[in-house]
Design an enzyme around this catalytic site. Sequence first.
Site, PDB file in Angstrom:
ATOM      1  N   PRO A 164       9.360  -3.798  -0.950  1.00  0.00           N
ATOM      2  CA  PRO A 164      10.662  -3.443  -0.216  1.00  0.00           C
ATOM      3  C   PRO A 164      10.418  -3.501   1.321  1.00  0.00           C
ATOM      4  O   PRO A 164       9.092  -3.237   1.948  1.00  0.00           O
ATOM      5  CB  PRO A 164      11.021  -2.063  -0.683  1.00  0.00           C
ATOM      6  CG  PRO A 164       9.784  -1.729  -1.425  1.00  0.00           C
ATOM      7  CD  PRO A 164       8.918  -2.877  -1.897  1.00  0.00           C
TER       8      PRO A 164
ATOM      9  N   ASP B 279      -2.154  -2.423  10.671  1.00  0.00           N
ATOM     10  CA  ASP B 279      -2.492  -2.003   9.314  1.00  0.00           C
ATOM     11  C   ASP B 279      -3.051  -3.536   8.482  1.00  0.00           C
ATOM     12  O   ASP B 279      -3.371  -3.276   7.417  1.00  0.00           O
ATOM     13  CB  ASP B 279      -1.239  -1.916   8.178  1.00  0.00           C
ATOM     14  CG  ASP B 279      -0.740  -0.363   8.663  1.00  0.00           C
ATOM     15  OD1 ASP B 279      -1.550   0.460   8.905  1.00  0.00           O
ATOM     16  OD2 ASP B 279       0.307   0.076   8.173  1.00  0.00           O
TER      17      ASP B 279
ATOM     18  N   ALA C 168      10.872  -2.662   5.325  1.00  0.00           N
ATOM     19  CA  ALA C 168      10.642  -1.597   6.139  1.00  0.00           C
ATOM     20  C   ALA C 168      10.938  -0.391   5.486  1.00  0.00           C
ATOM     21  O   ALA C 168      11.885   0.481   5.637  1.00  0.00           O
ATOM     22  CB  ALA C 168      12.120  -1.636   7.089  1.00  0.00           C
TER      23      ALA C 168
ATOM     24  N   LYS D 200       0.753  -1.382  -0.165  1.00  0.00           N
ATOM     25  CA  LYS D 200       0.092   0.135   0.002  1.00  0.00           C
ATOM     26  C   LYS D 200       1.042   1.462  -0.021  1.00  0.00           C
ATOM     27  O   LYS D 200       2.069   0.921   0.269  1.00  0.00           O
ATOM     28  CB  LYS D 200      -0.956   0.035   1.282  1.00  0.00           C
ATOM     29  CG  LYS D 200      -0.137   0.106   2.641  1.00  0.00           C
ATOM     30  CD  LYS D 200      -0.078   1.519   3.159  1.00  0.00           C
ATOM     31  CE  LYS D 200       0.886   1.269   4.450  1.00  0.00           C
ATOM     32  NZ  LYS D 200       1.765   2.563   4.781  1.00  0.00           N
TER      33      LYS D 200
ATOM     34  N   GLY E 260       7.579   1.551   4.678  1.00  0.00           N
ATOM     35  CA  GLY E 260       6.397   2.185   4.672  1.00  0.00           C
ATOM     36  C   GLY E 260       5.443   1.686   3.700  1.00  0.00           C
ATOM     37  O   GLY E 260       4.493   2.314   3.441  1.00  0.00           O
ATOM     38  N   MET E 261       5.617   0.520   3.128  1.00  0.00           N
ATOM     39  CA  MET E 261       4.521  -0.001   2.324  1.00  0.00           C
ATOM     40  C   MET E 261       3.671  -1.334   2.907  1.00  0.00           C
ATOM     41  O   MET E 261       2.985  -1.937   2.096  1.00  0.00           O
ATOM     42  CB  MET E 261       5.302  -0.417   0.959  1.00  0.00           C
ATOM     43  CG  MET E 261       5.890   0.607   0.300  1.00  0.00           C
ATOM     44  SD  MET E 261       6.461   0.126  -1.339  1.00  0.00           S
ATOM     45  CE  MET E 261       4.840   0.494  -2.095  1.00  0.00           C
ATOM     46  N   ALA E 262       3.882  -1.572   4.041  1.00  0.00           N
ATOM     47  CA  ALA E 262       3.032  -2.372   4.914  1.00  0.00           C
ATOM     48  C   ALA E 262       3.199  -3.697   4.324  1.00  0.00           C
ATOM     49  O   ALA E 262       2.514  -4.821   4.319  1.00  0.00           O
ATOM     50  CB  ALA E 262       1.463  -1.998   5.010  1.00  0.00           C
ATOM     51  N   GLY E 263       4.517  -4.193   3.950  1.00  0.00           N
ATOM     52  CA  GLY E 263       4.660  -5.523   3.362  1.00  0.00           C
ATOM     53  C   GLY E 263       4.574  -6.630   4.285  1.00  0.00           C
ATOM     54  O   GLY E 263       3.924  -7.476   4.148  1.00  0.00           O
ATOM     55  N   GLY E 264       5.004  -6.455   5.675  1.00  0.00           N
ATOM     56  CA  GLY E 264       4.767  -7.621   6.599  1.00  0.00           C
ATOM     57  C   GLY E 264       3.206  -7.799   6.977  1.00  0.00           C
ATOM     58  O   GLY E 264       2.720  -8.716   7.069  1.00  0.00           O
ATOM     59  N   SER E 265       2.456  -6.559   7.020  1.00  0.00           N
ATOM     60  CA  SER E 265       1.047  -6.700   7.280  1.00  0.00           C
ATOM     61  C   SER E 265       0.223  -7.126   6.038  1.00  0.00           C
ATOM     62  O   SER E 265      -0.756  -8.058   6.153  1.00  0.00           O
ATOM     63  CB  SER E 265       0.508  -5.316   7.576  1.00  0.00           C
ATOM     64  OG  SER E 265       1.066  -4.685   8.494  1.00  0.00           O
TER      65      SER E 265
HETATM   66  P1  ATP Z   1       4.366  -0.334   7.925  1.00  0.00           P
HETATM   67  O1  ATP Z   1       4.378   0.323   6.353  1.00  0.00           O
HETATM   68  O2  ATP Z   1       3.272  -1.227   8.494  1.00  0.00           O
HETATM   69  O3  ATP Z   1       5.112   0.450   8.696  1.00  0.00           O
HETATM   70  P2  ATP Z   1       6.673  -1.215   6.687  1.00  0.00           P
HETATM   71  O4  ATP Z   1       6.983  -1.361   5.223  1.00  0.00           O
HETATM   72  O5  ATP Z   1       7.579  -0.042   7.154  1.00  0.00           O
HETATM   73  O6  ATP Z   1       5.543  -1.453   7.347  1.00  0.00           O
HETATM   74  P3  ATP Z   1       7.754  -4.217   6.993  1.00  0.00           P
HETATM   75  O7  ATP Z   1       8.212  -4.461   5.791  1.00  0.00           O
HETATM   76  O8  ATP Z   1       6.214  -4.623   7.098  1.00  0.00           O
HETATM   77  O9  ATP Z   1       7.583  -2.555   7.385  1.00  0.00           O
HETATM   78  O10 ATP Z   1       8.936  -4.447   7.872  1.00  0.00           O
HETATM   79  C1  ATP Z   1       8.967  -3.943   9.208  1.00  0.00           C
HETATM   80  C2  ATP Z   1       9.888  -5.062   9.881  1.00  0.00           C
HETATM   81  O11 ATP Z   1       9.023  -6.064  10.240  1.00  0.00           O
HETATM   82  C3  ATP Z   1      11.052  -5.568   9.272  1.00  0.00           C
HETATM   83  O12 ATP Z   1      12.263  -5.094   9.942  1.00  0.00           O
HETATM   84  C4  ATP Z   1      11.028  -7.098   9.344  1.00  0.00           C
HETATM   85  O13 ATP Z   1      12.014  -7.646   9.774  1.00  0.00           O
HETATM   86  C5  ATP Z   1       9.892  -7.463  10.034  1.00  0.00           C
HETATM   87  N1  ATP Z   1       9.054  -8.374   9.338  1.00  0.00           N
HETATM   88  C6  ATP Z   1       8.343  -9.582  10.000  1.00  0.00           C
HETATM   89  N2  ATP Z   1       7.520 -10.013   9.255  1.00  0.00           N
HETATM   90  C7  ATP Z   1       7.879  -9.596   7.950  1.00  0.00           C
HETATM   91  C8  ATP Z   1       7.435  -9.914   6.521  1.00  0.00           C
HETATM   92  N3  ATP Z   1       6.368 -10.961   6.267  1.00  0.00           N
HETATM   93  N4  ATP Z   1       7.740  -9.071   5.751  1.00  0.00           N
HETATM   94  C9  ATP Z   1       8.589  -7.954   5.887  1.00  0.00           C
HETATM   95  N5  ATP Z   1       8.991  -7.821   7.039  1.00  0.00           N
HETATM   96  C10 ATP Z   1       8.967  -8.460   8.056  1.00  0.00           C
END
Ligand code: ATP
Length: 288
Positions: free
Chosen positions: A97, A139, A99, A13, A101-106
């Site tokens: 990518p 998220d 960490a 996102k 800001g694209m909510a990859g983990g969520s």
């Molecule tokens: P948001 O936009 O919700 O803040 P984000 O894009 O900044 O998320 P993510 O890519 O979701 O951040 O990852 C943040 C941290 O969560 C990473 O440092 C990673 O080690 C951890 N993590 C746990 N599970 C996952 C996953 N399935 N994919 C990515 N990162 C993950």
Amino acid sequence: MESDTVIRKAYAKINLGLDVIRRRPDGYHEVKMLMQTVGIYDELGFAKNPVPGIHIVTESQEVPVNEDNLIYQAAAAVMQQYSLKTGVTVCLKKNIPVAAGMAGGSADAAAVFHGLDALFGLGLSSEDKSKMGLRIGADVPYCIMGGTALAEGIGEKLTPLPSPPGCHIVIVKPDISVSTKWVYENLHADRLSWHPDIDGMVASLRQNDLPGITGRMGNVLETVTVPAYPVIAELKHKMLELGAENALMSGSGPTVFGIFADDRDARKAYNHLREIRLEKAIYLTELV
Ligand code: ATP
């Protein structure tokens, strides 16, 4: 109906707008965000495994494969809630990518709820998935739903909205990682001198008015990240120079996206930004 293997896409996102209303006494931040799914996705494959437990397989060096992975946490929540004894293997092809800001983990966690629902034929409702998802992250309920939405509360109060008029998006992840926790800890929510007009953006969405949306884009978290990482401002500036309607940092950053009304401008900007190598990853994509 149960299946032997299931494949699901987990879409990233961007935040067309991100406002923080206040810091609650419990430490959570009350937000008002305009969420938009984009065409960058991870792929997750799910299969039952006779060996009990949750087995995560990935080539990515950037994500954990243990209980720290949100995939693990989502799978554990489903397996516990529905007393599933069989093990599961989840294969992750990471394209979003990390960490960034694209909510990859969520997004991955959301895909787990959809994937295990299909794999075990559980017949979960969206509400069942959202409830479990919220325990994993604010998220996750949005990622379960996807599309265009207003997110309020801590991100869990969702109002689906019509998608913006067709446009093209260039997304650049600079070669730095920014922790969401650090950004919120350093945000002075009570001292913000400006707030994006999220209500105006919602009204513009309802009127299918692209300039009304792009003209109001704003993210209060930039007050923390831009002074610390000048590359974010530099990328925004370049995108505008290259013809973007507007450019903004997504979520807690450091990813920057530019919205282009014109396909050729977007392609030109993509090629140019790739050449100047400010990025770790760059994408030319669409809204989903
Ligand atoms: P948001 O936009 O919700 O803040 P984000 O894009 O900044 O998320 P993510 O890519 O979701 O951040 O990852 C943040 C941290 O969560 C990473 O440092 C990673 O080690 C951890 N993590 C746990 N599970 C996952 C996953 N399935 N994919 C990515 N990162 C993950």
